[in-house]
Design a protein around this motif. Structure first.
Motif, short mmCIF file in Angstrom:
data_model
loop_
_atom_site.label_atom_id
_atom_site.label_comp_id
_atom_site.label_asym_id
_atom_site.label_seq_id
_atom_site.Cartn_x
_atom_site.Cartn_y
_atom_site.Cartn_z
N VAL A 1 8.17 -2.22 0.33
CA VAL A 1 8.68 -1.48 -0.82
C VAL A 1 8.66 -2.36 -2.07
CG1 VAL A 1 10.74 -0.39 -1.82
CG2 VAL A 1 10.08 0.10 0.54
N ALA A 2 9.13 -3.60 -1.94
CA ALA A 2 9.11 -4.50 -3.09
C ALA A 2 7.68 -4.78 -3.54
CB ALA A 2 9.82 -5.81 -2.74
N ILE B 1 6.33 -1.57 -5.43
CA ILE B 1 6.91 -1.37 -6.77
C ILE B 1 6.43 -2.46 -7.73
CG2 ILE B 1 9.06 -1.30 -8.09
CD1 ILE B 1 10.43 -0.16 -5.63
N LEU C 1 17.06 -1.32 0.37
CA LEU C 1 16.41 -0.74 -0.80
C LEU C 1 16.84 -1.44 -2.08
CD1 LEU C 1 14.55 1.40 -1.97
CD2 LEU C 1 16.49 2.98 -2.04
N VAL C 2 18.12 -1.75 -2.19
CA VAL C 2 18.62 -2.47 -3.38
C VAL C 2 17.99 -3.86 -3.47
CG1 VAL C 2 20.67 -3.46 -4.45
CG2 VAL C 2 20.77 -1.17 -3.46
N ALA D 1 15.11 -4.74 -2.22
CA ALA D 1 13.71 -4.55 -2.58
C ALA D 1 13.54 -4.30 -4.07
CB ALA D 1 13.13 -3.38 -1.78
N LEU D 2 14.43 -3.52 -4.66
CA LEU D 2 14.36 -3.27 -6.11
C LEU D 2 14.60 -4.55 -6.90
CD1 LEU D 2 16.27 0.15 -6.32
CD2 LEU D 2 13.81 -0.24 -6.57
N ALA D 3 15.57 -5.36 -6.46
CA ALA D 3 15.85 -6.62 -7.16
C ALA D 3 14.67 -7.58 -7.07
CB ALA D 3 17.11 -7.26 -6.57
N SER E 1 11.44 -6.74 -6.56
CA SER E 1 10.30 -6.21 -7.31
C SER E 1 10.49 -6.36 -8.81
CB SER E 1 10.09 -4.73 -6.96
OG SER E 1 11.23 -3.96 -7.31
N ALA E 2 11.74 -6.31 -9.28
CA ALA E 2 11.99 -6.45 -10.71
C ALA E 2 11.65 -7.84 -11.24
CB ALA E 2 13.45 -6.13 -11.02
N TRP F 1 6.77 -9.03 -10.52
CA TRP F 1 5.57 -8.36 -11.01
C TRP F 1 4.85 -9.12 -12.12
CZ3 TRP F 1 5.51 -7.43 -16.22
CH2 TRP F 1 6.74 -7.46 -16.88
N GLU G 1 13.94 -11.92 1.20
CA GLU G 1 14.89 -11.15 2.01
C GLU G 1 15.49 -12.02 3.12
OE1 GLU G 1 16.52 -7.87 4.48
OE2 GLU G 1 16.57 -8.59 2.43
#
Length: 300
Positions: free
Chosen positions: A77-78, A81, A133-134, A136-138, A140-141, A144, A205
Motif C-alpha cells: 500500500v505504501a 501510494i 493503513l495509517v 502505510a500512509l505515513a 508513503s507521505a 515519494w 514497518e
C-alpha cells in the motif's frame, strides 16, 4: 521477454509470490491463535510447534504466518501510494516546466531533506491507534520524493524526443502527450521505484514494531522481534523465537532486491550487454575454447 526470463527476476517473483500466498491464507492455516498462551513454555521446534514457543506458550509459527499479512499490506500500500505521488509530481514537473516545475521541484526538495524515519516515528507515536493503513500512509507521505526527482529527470529528456514533438505538432492535448507518449517509456523506471519504495516501507514497518512505536497487538514480524527482545530470548538461548522472523525479513528483502536488479538490467542496455558477454565467455570456456592473449611479438 528478456525481463520475464531473467533468472534474478524469476527467483525474486517466486519468493515474493510465496509470501503473498502466505499473507492471503496465513490467518486461516495458522494452527493456533498467535496471542493464545499454552502449557508448552519456551519449547524448541517440534512436530506440534514447528517454530517453537515463547515463554508464555505462544506458537511462533502461527505468529509468523499471521504477521506476514501486516508486513506485505504496509509495504504494497505504501509503495503504491508513494509511486502514484512520485509519478504525478515528477512527470508533471518535468513535462510542463516553468513555474509548475519550480514549485513541484521545491516541494520534492523539501521532502528529500526531511529525515523520513524519525518523522514517521513522531507521527505514528502521536496517533492513538496506529493501524497498518495509517502506518502505510505515513510511510508513503515521506517516501515519494526521490522517485519524483528521478522521473522528472527522465521526463525532461523524453519531452524533446521526435515522437513527442510530432504528436504535439498534430495538436494533441498535454494530458494525452503525457499518458500515451511519455509514460510508456517510463514504465520500467516507475516499476523500479515502486519496488524500492516497498523495501523501504517493509523495513520501516518492522522497525516501528520492533521499537514499540506501532501497535504491538497487531502481529507482524517486527512484533515477534519486539517480544523476543523484551523477554531476552537471546540470553535464554531461545533462538527459535527470533530466527524465523529474521530469516523471513531477509528472504523478502532479497526477493525484492532481485526483482529490482532484474528491472535495472532490463532498463540499462549496458547491464544486459555485459551479462550477455559474460555468458558467451563462460559458454566458450565450457566448450573447451581457451582465450589466447596476443602480443605484438606474435605476428610473425
Amino acid at each position: 521477454m528478456r525481463f520475464r526470463v531473467n533468472p534474478k527476476t524469476g527467483t525474486g517473483l517466486g519468493v515474493l509470490g510465496f509470501f503473498v500466498l502466505i499473507a492471503a491464507i496465513g490467518p486461516w492455516i495458522a494452527p493456533y491463535d498467535p496471542s493464545a498462551m499454552g502449557p508448552d513454555l519456551l519449547r524448541p521446534p517440534s512436530m506440534r510447534h514447528p517454530f517453537g514457543t515463547t515463554q508464555t506458550g505462544q506458537d511462533v509459527f502461527s505468529q509468523i504466518l499471521v504477521g506476514t499479512r501486516g508486513v506485505l499490506v504496509v509495504g504494497l500500500v505504501a509503495g503504491l501510494i508513494a509511486t502514484v505521488l512520485s509519478v504525478v509530481v515528477g512527470v508533471t514537473a518535468g513535462f510542463l516546466g516553468g513555474t509548475a516545475d519550480e514549485v513541484l521541484s521545491a516541494l520534492s526538495n523539501v521532502f528529500l531533506v526531511v529525515p523520513a524515519l524519525p518523522l514517521i516515528i513522531i507521527v505514528v507515536s502521536f496517533l492513538p491507534d496506529a493501524s497498518d493503513l495509517v502506518i502505510a500512509l505515513a510511510i508513503s507521505a515521506t517516501g515519494w520524493a526521490w522517485g519524483a526527482r528521478v522521473l522528472r529527470a527522465q521526463t525532461l529528456s523524453l519531452r524533446q524526443r521526435d515522437h513527442v514533438e510530432a504528436a504535439r505538432a498534430t495538436g494533441e492535448h498535454t494530458w494525452r502527450l503525457i499518458v500515451f507518449e511519455v509514460m510508456p517509456n517510463l514504465t520500467a523506471v516507475i516499476a523500479s521505484g515502486f519496488v524500492g519504495t516497498v523495501i523501504f516501507a517493509v523495513l520501516s514497518e518492522i522497525t516501528l514494531s520492533f521499537i514499540g512505536v506501532a501497535n504491538i497487538s497487531n502481529w507482524n514480524w517486527g512484533t515477534v522481534l519486539f517480544w523476543a527482545q523484551n523477554n531476552q530470548a537471546l540470553a535464554q538461548g531461545a533462538w527459535w523465537w527470533f530466527v524465523p522472523a529474521g530469516l523471513s525479513i531477509a528472504l523478502l528483502g532479497t526477493a525484492l532486491s532481485l526483482i529490482n536488479f532484474g528491472i535495472d538490467e532490463f532498463v540499462n542496455p549496458r547491464l544486459r550487454t555485459s551479462g550477455r558477454v559474460r555468458g558467451e565467455k563462460g559458454a566458450r570456456t565450457r566448450a573447451g575454447f581457451t582465450p589466447v592473449v596476443r602480443t605484438g611479438g606474435d605476428r610473425s
